[in-house]
Design a protein around this motif. Sequence first.
Motif, PDB file in Angstrom:
ATOM      1  N   CYS A  15      21.120  96.796  51.626  1.00 37.56           N
ATOM      2  CA  CYS A  15      22.341  96.144  52.125  1.00 37.56           C
ATOM      3  C   CYS A  15      23.366  97.167  52.608  1.00 37.56           C
ATOM      4  O   CYS A  15      23.720  98.096  51.880  1.00 37.56           O
ATOM      5  N   MET A  31      28.857  84.972  51.568  1.00 33.99           N
ATOM      6  CA  MET A  31      27.720  85.880  51.746  1.00 33.99           C
ATOM      7  C   MET A  31      28.084  87.053  52.642  1.00 33.99           C
ATOM      8  O   MET A  31      27.225  87.702  53.210  1.00 33.99           O
ATOM      9  N   GLY A  45      30.691  92.037  49.671  1.00 34.13           N
ATOM     10  CA  GLY A  45      31.186  91.913  48.300  1.00 34.13           C
ATOM     11  C   GLY A  45      30.419  90.955  47.423  1.00 34.13           C
ATOM     12  O   GLY A  45      29.590  90.177  47.892  1.00 34.13           O
ATOM     13  N   ASN A  56      17.238  92.182  57.821  1.00 36.89           N
ATOM     14  CA  ASN A  56      17.987  92.720  58.964  1.00 36.89           C
ATOM     15  C   ASN A  56      18.052  94.223  58.816  1.00 36.89           C
ATOM     16  O   ASN A  56      18.666  94.718  57.878  1.00 36.89           O
ATOM     17  N   CYS A  77      23.418  88.790  57.663  1.00 35.75           N
ATOM     18  CA  CYS A  77      23.550  89.099  56.244  1.00 35.75           C
ATOM     19  C   CYS A  77      23.161  90.537  55.972  1.00 35.75           C
ATOM     20  O   CYS A  77      22.157  91.012  56.453  1.00 35.75           O
TER      21      CYS A  77
HETATM   22  N1  SAH Z   1      26.854  89.969  46.935  1.00 37.93           N
HETATM   23  C1  SAH Z   1      26.357  88.659  47.112  1.00 37.93           C
HETATM   24  C2  SAH Z   1      26.761  87.995  48.422  1.00 37.93           C
HETATM   25  C3  SAH Z   1      26.781  88.865  49.641  1.00 37.93           C
HETATM   26  S1  SAH Z   1      25.228  89.406  50.249  1.00 37.93           S
HETATM   27  C4  SAH Z   1      24.845  88.658  46.976  1.00 37.93           C
HETATM   28  O1  SAH Z   1      24.247  89.729  46.936  1.00 37.93           O
HETATM   29  O2  SAH Z   1      24.280  87.568  46.864  1.00 37.93           O
HETATM   30  C5  SAH Z   1      24.579  87.963  51.044  1.00 37.93           C
HETATM   31  C6  SAH Z   1      23.085  87.912  51.146  1.00 37.93           C
HETATM   32  O3  SAH Z   1      22.585  88.865  52.087  1.00 37.93           O
HETATM   33  C7  SAH Z   1      22.376  88.224  49.844  1.00 37.93           C
HETATM   34  O4  SAH Z   1      21.358  87.288  49.600  1.00 37.93           O
HETATM   35  C8  SAH Z   1      21.815  89.582  50.114  1.00 37.93           C
HETATM   36  O5  SAH Z   1      20.740  89.882  49.265  1.00 37.93           O
HETATM   37  C9  SAH Z   1      21.423  89.468  51.556  1.00 37.93           C
HETATM   38  N2  SAH Z   1      21.174  90.725  52.236  1.00 37.93           N
HETATM   39  C10 SAH Z   1      21.741  91.921  51.982  1.00 37.93           C
HETATM   40  N3  SAH Z   1      21.252  92.866  52.833  1.00 37.93           N
HETATM   41  C11 SAH Z   1      20.361  92.240  53.634  1.00 37.93           C
HETATM   42  C12 SAH Z   1      19.553  92.675  54.718  1.00 37.93           C
HETATM   43  N4  SAH Z   1      19.593  93.935  55.156  1.00 37.93           N
HETATM   44  N5  SAH Z   1      18.757  91.768  55.313  1.00 37.93           N
HETATM   45  C13 SAH Z   1      18.749  90.482  54.909  1.00 37.93           C
HETATM   46  N6  SAH Z   1      19.497  90.012  53.903  1.00 37.93           N
HETATM   47  C14 SAH Z   1      20.309  90.888  53.259  1.00 37.93           C
END
Ligand code: SAH
Length: 371
Positions: A133, A174, A177, A309, A352
Amino acid sequence: MKRDIKSFSLPELQQSLAALGEKPYRAAQIFRWLYGWSGEPKQVGVQAFDEMLNLGKALQEKLSEHFFISRLEPANETLSTEIESSQTLKFLFRLTDGKEIESVLIPNHTHGRERWTVCVSSQVGCALACTFCATGYMGFTRNLTAGEIVDQVAFIQSWLTLHLDKTVTNVVFMGMGEPLLNLDHCLEAADMLSSSDYAFQIAPSRITLSTSGIATGIRKLADLGVKYKLALSLHSAIEEKRAAMMPVTNEFSLAELRSALKHYYDRTKKEVFYEYTLLAGINDGAEDADALIRFSHTVPCKINLIDYNPIANIDFTRPAEARQEAFIQRLHDAGLTVTLRRSRGKDIDAACGQLATASRSEKKIVRPVHT
Ligand code: SAH
Ligand code: SF4
């Protein structure tokens, strides 16, 4: 020093007004000016105290001596009015202290239904350092206030009204944070977004809180009996694998999560949504599917598979189509409900996990407190 009136909760503003010798009911009136419709063309929220017509001149002046009204400043160029109504749009906002956050507007028009979902940030950065992420690589700066969370929707709602004559229908926490580490402000914001007093009036069932697995927060949601949807970013149901991708697992194990989810279901009788991003060679094999199936027996649930992503300098990849199909088939065979969320907004880095602001260049990995 003047204080941002939007950083107050309603009860806090009531107290503050009482201390200034004003009637507490004024706070509710002020909140309606800050978060209700006004003006022509219609916009959410006024920008000045003298626009709060039912307060009277003396109170308007008193307010402007003690408070100011913050606003999110758009900080990017994505705000073309020439958008197609199917395009995902990223909004980069500058906060009053100069920090930046991002929100995403995701149109979805399927099965004859029009949905306009806003993905909001809950913190500047994130402390939890998930390896896939982009926000996780920024480290944590600070929590957003409820006003700053609501204002992301307010800005986008005003923009949608002006340019497309549309309404925000869904909100997902989403963006940047971890909402459950800023739970009070997130709930305050969600309550405002679903209240009939303000411009948004989004049904609680159309608001989703997404967590990386803060078990204590899940228990708190259960005990409060909240009506919002809960999504858990699972990504692996195998302890060691999950811990390698999501260090938060070292603080809240899968066993603790299962127990918190049971408590949540006992109290709310609401299903839970598991987010699962398939990463080639990491969590996309038969044993991973089987672990997910076993985990899914914890409480009634649905599974959202999210396309990975790609983020800069990190070499995860999506599995090949056939491998993804096999994974999904295995879940289907076990009777699970699975949806595949195709990546949207890839071209503008707005999907995301790709939310990270310009300070991205100062990339640093901040490990969570427990490691
Ligand atoms: N912190 C919270 C909400 C924000 S992230 C959480 O982790 O749930 C929102 C979503 O995006 C989460 O399901 C996370 O796992 C996903 N996510 C993070 N990086 C990503 C990526 N590179 N590709 C696809 N989904 C991703
Ligand atoms: Fe934080 Fe969620 Fe990103 Fe993990 S996936 S680093 S919890 S924002």
